[in-house]
Write a protein that holds these residues in place. Structure first.
Motif, PDB file in Angstrom:
ATOM      1  N   LEU A 282      -0.440   1.131  -7.780  1.00  0.00           N
ATOM      2  CA  LEU A 282      -1.642   0.324  -7.577  1.00  0.00           C
ATOM      3  C   LEU A 282      -2.842   1.201  -7.212  1.00  0.00           C
ATOM      4  O   LEU A 282      -3.949   1.002  -7.707  1.00  0.00           O
ATOM      5  CB  LEU A 282      -1.402  -0.728  -6.490  1.00  0.00           C
ATOM      6  CG  LEU A 282      -0.525  -1.914  -6.926  1.00  0.00           C
ATOM      7  CD1 LEU A 282      -0.132  -2.768  -5.724  1.00  0.00           C
ATOM      8  CD2 LEU A 282      -1.260  -2.779  -7.953  1.00  0.00           C
ATOM      9  N   ARG A 283      -2.605   2.206  -6.369  1.00  0.00           N
ATOM     10  CA  ARG A 283      -3.698   3.108  -5.985  1.00  0.00           C
ATOM     11  C   ARG A 283      -4.274   3.832  -7.199  1.00  0.00           C
ATOM     12  O   ARG A 283      -5.478   3.977  -7.354  1.00  0.00           O
ATOM     13  CB  ARG A 283      -3.188   4.127  -4.961  1.00  0.00           C
ATOM     14  CG  ARG A 283      -3.714   3.879  -3.554  1.00  0.00           C
ATOM     15  CD  ARG A 283      -3.494   5.030  -2.605  1.00  0.00           C
ATOM     16  NE  ARG A 283      -2.300   5.819  -2.787  1.00  0.00           N
ATOM     17  CZ  ARG A 283      -1.089   5.496  -2.328  1.00  0.00           C
ATOM     18  NH1 ARG A 283      -0.903   4.378  -1.677  1.00  0.00           N
ATOM     19  NH2 ARG A 283      -0.064   6.303  -2.525  1.00  0.00           N
ATOM     20  N   GLU A 284      -3.367   4.249  -8.083  1.00  0.00           N
ATOM     21  CA  GLU A 284      -3.819   5.052  -9.230  1.00  0.00           C
ATOM     22  C   GLU A 284      -4.381   4.216 -10.376  1.00  0.00           C
ATOM     23  O   GLU A 284      -5.263   4.663 -11.100  1.00  0.00           O
ATOM     24  CB  GLU A 284      -2.644   5.875  -9.770  1.00  0.00           C
ATOM     25  CG  GLU A 284      -2.262   7.026  -8.866  1.00  0.00           C
ATOM     26  CD  GLU A 284      -0.991   7.718  -9.325  1.00  0.00           C
ATOM     27  OE1 GLU A 284      -0.464   7.366 -10.403  1.00  0.00           O
ATOM     28  OE2 GLU A 284      -0.521   8.596  -8.577  1.00  0.00           O
ATOM     29  N   ARG A 285      -3.834   3.009 -10.566  1.00  0.00           N
ATOM     30  CA  ARG A 285      -4.121   2.292 -11.809  1.00  0.00           C
ATOM     31  C   ARG A 285      -4.883   0.979 -11.651  1.00  0.00           C
ATOM     32  O   ARG A 285      -5.334   0.407 -12.637  1.00  0.00           O
ATOM     33  CB  ARG A 285      -2.795   1.940 -12.519  1.00  0.00           C
ATOM     34  CG  ARG A 285      -1.871   3.088 -12.759  1.00  0.00           C
ATOM     35  CD  ARG A 285      -2.442   4.029 -13.809  1.00  0.00           C
ATOM     36  NE  ARG A 285      -1.456   4.976 -14.255  1.00  0.00           N
ATOM     37  CZ  ARG A 285      -1.168   5.222 -15.542  1.00  0.00           C
ATOM     38  NH1 ARG A 285      -1.816   4.580 -16.491  1.00  0.00           N
ATOM     39  NH2 ARG A 285      -0.264   6.114 -15.860  1.00  0.00           N
ATOM     40  N   ARG A 286      -4.990   0.491 -10.420  1.00  0.00           N
ATOM     41  CA  ARG A 286      -5.512  -0.868 -10.258  1.00  0.00           C
ATOM     42  C   ARG A 286      -6.997  -0.975 -10.603  1.00  0.00           C
ATOM     43  O   ARG A 286      -7.793  -0.094 -10.249  1.00  0.00           O
ATOM     44  CB  ARG A 286      -5.301  -1.322  -8.806  1.00  0.00           C
ATOM     45  CG  ARG A 286      -5.651  -2.775  -8.603  1.00  0.00           C
ATOM     46  CD  ARG A 286      -5.200  -3.259  -7.245  1.00  0.00           C
ATOM     47  NE  ARG A 286      -5.550  -4.653  -7.070  1.00  0.00           N
ATOM     48  CZ  ARG A 286      -5.362  -5.335  -5.953  1.00  0.00           C
ATOM     49  NH1 ARG A 286      -4.801  -4.754  -4.910  1.00  0.00           N
ATOM     50  NH2 ARG A 286      -5.692  -6.605  -5.876  1.00  0.00           N
ATOM     51  N   THR A 287      -7.349  -2.050 -11.260  1.00  0.00           N
ATOM     52  CA  THR A 287      -8.758  -2.394 -11.431  1.00  0.00           C
ATOM     53  C   THR A 287      -8.978  -3.791 -10.865  1.00  0.00           C
ATOM     54  O   THR A 287      -8.086  -4.642 -10.933  1.00  0.00           O
ATOM     55  CB  THR A 287      -9.200  -2.374 -12.904  1.00  0.00           C
ATOM     56  OG1 THR A 287     -10.537  -2.857 -12.960  1.00  0.00           O
ATOM     57  CG2 THR A 287      -8.326  -3.254 -13.792  1.00  0.00           C
TER      58      THR A 287
ATOM     59  N   ARG B 173      -4.008   0.160 -17.191  1.00  0.00           N
ATOM     60  CA  ARG B 173      -4.539  -0.369 -15.940  1.00  0.00           C
ATOM     61  C   ARG B 173      -3.603  -1.444 -15.381  1.00  0.00           C
ATOM     62  O   ARG B 173      -2.826  -2.043 -16.125  1.00  0.00           O
ATOM     63  CB  ARG B 173      -5.934  -0.998 -16.145  1.00  0.00           C
ATOM     64  CG  ARG B 173      -6.968  -0.128 -16.824  1.00  0.00           C
ATOM     65  CD  ARG B 173      -7.184   1.203 -16.133  1.00  0.00           C
ATOM     66  NE  ARG B 173      -7.624   1.116 -14.744  1.00  0.00           N
ATOM     67  CZ  ARG B 173      -8.901   1.133 -14.346  1.00  0.00           C
ATOM     68  NH1 ARG B 173      -9.861   1.218 -15.243  1.00  0.00           N
ATOM     69  NH2 ARG B 173      -9.225   1.069 -13.062  1.00  0.00           N
TER      70      ARG B 173
ATOM     71  N   GLU C 110       0.836  -1.214   0.000  1.00  0.00           N
ATOM     72  CA  GLU C 110       0.000   0.000   0.000  1.00  0.00           C
ATOM     73  C   GLU C 110       0.856   1.243   0.000  1.00  0.00           C
ATOM     74  O   GLU C 110       0.382   2.353  -0.239  1.00  0.00           O
ATOM     75  CB  GLU C 110      -0.915  -0.019   1.226  1.00  0.00           C
ATOM     76  CG  GLU C 110      -2.043  -1.039   1.046  1.00  0.00           C
ATOM     77  CD  GLU C 110      -2.787  -1.355   2.323  1.00  0.00           C
ATOM     78  OE1 GLU C 110      -2.647  -0.598   3.298  1.00  0.00           O
ATOM     79  OE2 GLU C 110      -3.507  -2.375   2.336  1.00  0.00           O
ATOM     80  N   VAL C 111       2.129   1.077   0.300  1.00  0.00           N
ATOM     81  CA  VAL C 111       3.015   2.246   0.351  1.00  0.00           C
ATOM     82  C   VAL C 111       4.113   2.100  -0.701  1.00  0.00           C
ATOM     83  O   VAL C 111       4.217   1.061  -1.364  1.00  0.00           O
ATOM     84  CB  VAL C 111       3.651   2.395   1.763  1.00  0.00           C
ATOM     85  CG1 VAL C 111       2.593   2.717   2.789  1.00  0.00           C
ATOM     86  CG2 VAL C 111       4.399   1.116   2.138  1.00  0.00           C
TER      87      VAL C 111
ATOM     88  N   GLY D 240       2.970   0.817  -4.402  1.00  0.00           N
ATOM     89  CA  GLY D 240       1.682   1.095  -3.747  1.00  0.00           C
ATOM     90  C   GLY D 240       0.964   2.241  -4.453  1.00  0.00           C
ATOM     91  O   GLY D 240      -0.259   2.192  -4.673  1.00  0.00           O
ATOM     92  N   GLU D 241       1.732   3.252  -4.832  1.00  0.00           N
ATOM     93  CA  GLU D 241       1.163   4.432  -5.511  1.00  0.00           C
ATOM     94  C   GLU D 241       0.598   4.041  -6.891  1.00  0.00           C
ATOM     95  O   GLU D 241      -0.504   4.431  -7.262  1.00  0.00           O
ATOM     96  CB  GLU D 241       2.313   5.432  -5.675  1.00  0.00           C
ATOM     97  CG  GLU D 241       1.969   6.768  -6.237  1.00  0.00           C
ATOM     98  CD  GLU D 241       3.274   7.524  -6.522  1.00  0.00           C
ATOM     99  OE1 GLU D 241       3.407   8.014  -7.639  1.00  0.00           O
ATOM    100  OE2 GLU D 241       4.174   7.561  -5.633  1.00  0.00           O
TER     101      GLU D 241
END
Ligand code: ATP
Length: 213
Positions: free
Chosen positions: A147-152, A165, A139-140, A144-145
């Protein structure tokens, strides 16, 4: 349009860990096909490697009867370091309107920030990360960044755009590694049941892992 999968690696040699992962991803993500792309000059790991043509031959032997699996020699015909960004650019030039999915194991994904022009990879393709069931995404940090922005969480999203994605997919884990396989064969032990018989046959014929490397 069904996405096209791109699975790069040294494949030195290819084994059931690679093949089972590819098959599950193909089925779960409804990929049109998967190109196995043996690397010629990996920028991030030490040479020597088994000759690229022979590693390609092992990949060909492994997937000969598998519809939708393709052995792809584009990195072997390029000189210089085998940068994934160049490989994705060449797929994009060939398929301007097809979603592309770069398939990576979790170990490879976590090392992504060391790759050449890594942030641009998502301009050309989605990234699909195969992981063991129960694994928690970081998550960090940089990954992590991303994943936060691009993950589906929806595989169907991969068919809705051409690139950009990140999808993390649980697959059956087979704890097989090429490094351990080479050591097994060098020690005179049989790699049977860890790889297709067709691959084992070429390895025994060519004695390509007999020498200490
Ligand atoms: P080595 O032991 O020589 O490092 P390797 O077995 O890890 O090799 P590579 O050809 O370097 O194989 O890996 C290609 C891709 O396959 C990478 O994305 C890696 O994460 C993934 N991969 C390797 N082994 C497995 C496995 N047992 N199960 C699932 N994916 C794997």
């Amino acid at each position: 349009m069904r996405p096209l999968g791109i699975f790069g690696g040294t494949f030195d040699p290819i084994h059931y860990g690679h093949l089972r992962t590819a098959l599950e991803l193909k089925q779960m993500l409804a990929l049109e096909r998967i190109h196995f792309v043996p690397c010629a000059n990996p920028p991030h790991r030490a040479a020597p490697l088994t000759d690229g043509r022979l590693r390609l031959r092992l990949v060909e032997a492994a997937i000969a009867n598998e519809q939708g699996f393709v052995a792809d020699d584009r990195e072997l015909t390029r000189s210089g370091p085998s940068y994934t960004i160049d490989t994705l650019a060449s797929f994009r030039a060939e398929h301007p309107a097809v979603p592309l999915c770069l398939l990576l194991g979790m170990d490879a994904f976590l090392g992504l920030p060391a790759w050449h022009r890594w942030r641009e990879l998502l301009d050309y393709a989605h990234i699909v990360v195969a992981h063991r069931p129960g694994w928690r995404a970081p998550e960090v940090g940089t990954i992590g960044e991303v994943l936060r922005e691009r993950r589906t969480l929806k595989p169907a999203d991969l068919a809705q755009s051409l690139a950009g994605r990140v999808h993390v997919q649980a697959v059956t884990q087979l704890e097989i590694s090429s490094t351990e396989l080479r050591a097994t064969i060098r020690a005179g032990l049989d790699p049977k049941f860890l790889m297709p018989d067709s691959v084992r046959k070429v390895i025994l014929e060519t004695e390509c892992y007999a020498e200490s490397r």
